[in-house]
Design a protein around this motif. Sequence first.
Motif, mmCIF file in Angstrom:
data_model
loop_
_atom_site.group_PDB
_atom_site.id
_atom_site.type_symbol
_atom_site.label_atom_id
_atom_site.label_comp_id
_atom_site.label_asym_id
_atom_site.label_seq_id
_atom_site.Cartn_x
_atom_site.Cartn_y
_atom_site.Cartn_z
ATOM 1 N N PRO A 165 0.816 -1.233 0.000
ATOM 2 C CA PRO A 165 0.000 0.000 0.000
ATOM 3 C C PRO A 165 0.842 1.272 0.000
ATOM 4 O O PRO A 165 0.474 2.260 -0.648
ATOM 5 N N ILE A 166 1.974 1.259 0.697
ATOM 6 C CA ILE A 166 2.829 2.443 0.736
ATOM 7 C C ILE A 166 3.497 2.677 -0.615
ATOM 8 O O ILE A 166 3.594 3.810 -1.101
ATOM 9 N N ARG B 226 2.476 2.117 -3.510
ATOM 10 C CA ARG B 226 1.568 2.581 -4.559
ATOM 11 C C ARG B 226 1.199 4.051 -4.424
ATOM 12 O O ARG B 226 0.485 4.589 -5.280
ATOM 13 N N LEU B 227 1.649 4.723 -3.392
ATOM 14 C CA LEU B 227 1.314 6.131 -3.195
ATOM 15 C C LEU B 227 2.052 7.009 -4.209
ATOM 16 O O LEU B 227 3.166 6.701 -4.643
ATOM 17 N N LEU C 59 1.161 12.021 2.544
ATOM 18 C CA LEU C 59 0.425 10.850 2.071
ATOM 19 C C LEU C 59 0.859 9.586 2.812
ATOM 20 O O LEU C 59 0.027 8.747 3.174
ATOM 21 N N ILE C 60 2.167 9.445 3.035
ATOM 22 C CA ILE C 60 2.680 8.260 3.737
ATOM 23 C C ILE C 60 2.160 8.213 5.164
ATOM 24 O O ILE C 60 1.712 7.161 5.655
ATOM 25 N N GLN D 62 -1.485 7.296 5.212
ATOM 26 C CA GLN D 62 -1.697 5.887 4.870
ATOM 27 C C GLN D 62 -1.325 4.974 6.033
ATOM 28 O O GLN D 62 -2.046 4.017 6.349
ATOM 29 N N ILE D 63 -0.205 5.228 6.694
ATOM 30 C CA ILE D 63 0.213 4.373 7.806
ATOM 31 C C ILE D 63 -0.734 4.539 8.990
ATOM 32 O O ILE D 63 -0.994 3.581 9.737
ATOM 33 N N GLU E 244 -3.936 5.067 8.650
ATOM 34 C CA GLU E 244 -5.097 4.270 8.272
ATOM 35 C C GLU E 244 -4.825 2.777 8.456
ATOM 36 O O GLU E 244 -5.669 2.035 8.972
ATOM 37 N N LEU E 245 -3.641 2.332 8.066
ATOM 38 C CA LEU E 245 -3.301 0.916 8.204
ATOM 39 C C LEU E 245 -3.149 0.508 9.659
ATOM 40 O O LEU E 245 -3.370 -0.669 10.003
#
Length: 383
Positions: A165-166, A168-169, A305-306, A309-310, A312-313
């Motif tokens: 997932p990371i 693909r950012l 963004l990173i 995302q982290i 959210e994960l």
Amino acid sequence: MSHFFIDRPIFAWVIAILLMLGGLFALKALPVAQYPNIAAPEVAISALYPGASAKTVEESVTQVIEQQMKGIDHLMYMYSTSDSAGQSILNFAFEAGTNIDIAQVQVQNKLQLATPMLPEVVQRMGISVVKSVRNYLIIISLYCDDGSMGNSDIGDYVSSYIQDPISRLSGVGETAVFGAQYSMRIWCDPEKMERFKLNPSDVIAAVAEQNMQVTGGQVGAAPAMQGQELNLTVNASSRLEAVSQFEYIFIRTLEDGSALYLKDVARVELNNERFQATGRFNGNPSASLAIKLAAGANALDTTDLIKAQIAELSRFFPNGLRYNFAYDTAPVVRDSINAVFHTLVEAVILVFLIMFLFLQSFRATLIPTIAIPVVLLGTFGVL
């Protein structure tokens, strides 16, 4: 030329406003990074030869690839490393201003010529070609503070659920996991192997033959008999997953008619894929994900963004698993940008005061002062 604009002040104001607007719009699109990109653009090839020594990797992988890298446009030099972990990394430096995307395609085309000459296991592990960036943007460390997970557990979780997932950012270039994921390890007993007259190649062949994905086909597929109404797809479960399944891989039939299984000559366990390094974060077992910025991307936007995302994960993390940013270049970049703006404001004020001191005219001082932001924003537009 100066009289032309002096006689037409409205036209001069329109041009100045257009320059400032163009600079403001361009300011949002300018790349932001920790260091300016002054080094030669590079493309990197990485390959893995598990179990091989540095000399073996050099002779069977690195040199084979280097020999095929001929006739690449704007290539200045290449350098490579081969280590005892079985990893080979080749870097290709190009002249400044080279289109790095075209260079990457050319390197990939030359790599295709070398691929058939590489060992089969290297081809099976995969060879990556990426645009190389030297500095890491951010390193995320995941650690367990209650002892419920070890290094291999955390490393496998990062490789399985965090890295993809990371990566693909937008703005993310390369990602590297500082840790090891799960792997089914087979430890052969030398005495038992000698007693049954076996070589490691016999074990490898048995595992490859009995641990492969096969197609089951269909039942009732066309052409079918008259009256056939059902069409069923057969799913064959041929991939081995558990330790017990690997233990009962058939090796050979002995002279007394009994079967020799893998568990009779080796110990099978689910363990680390690699043992070269062990991660710790504040004394707790950990694994880290290192991220490099893509060429021309905005460091601040990518970092935001990173982190989003982290966060959210992390809602789905196992109990006891935590994360922290062990290395983050975004604060340095933000502080540098703020320092530049503060310096510009202070410089404009000082220039205004000095010119007013010598000219003793507010009108004569205001005109060159207004020219400063026009010139700066126009420069952003050109950049």
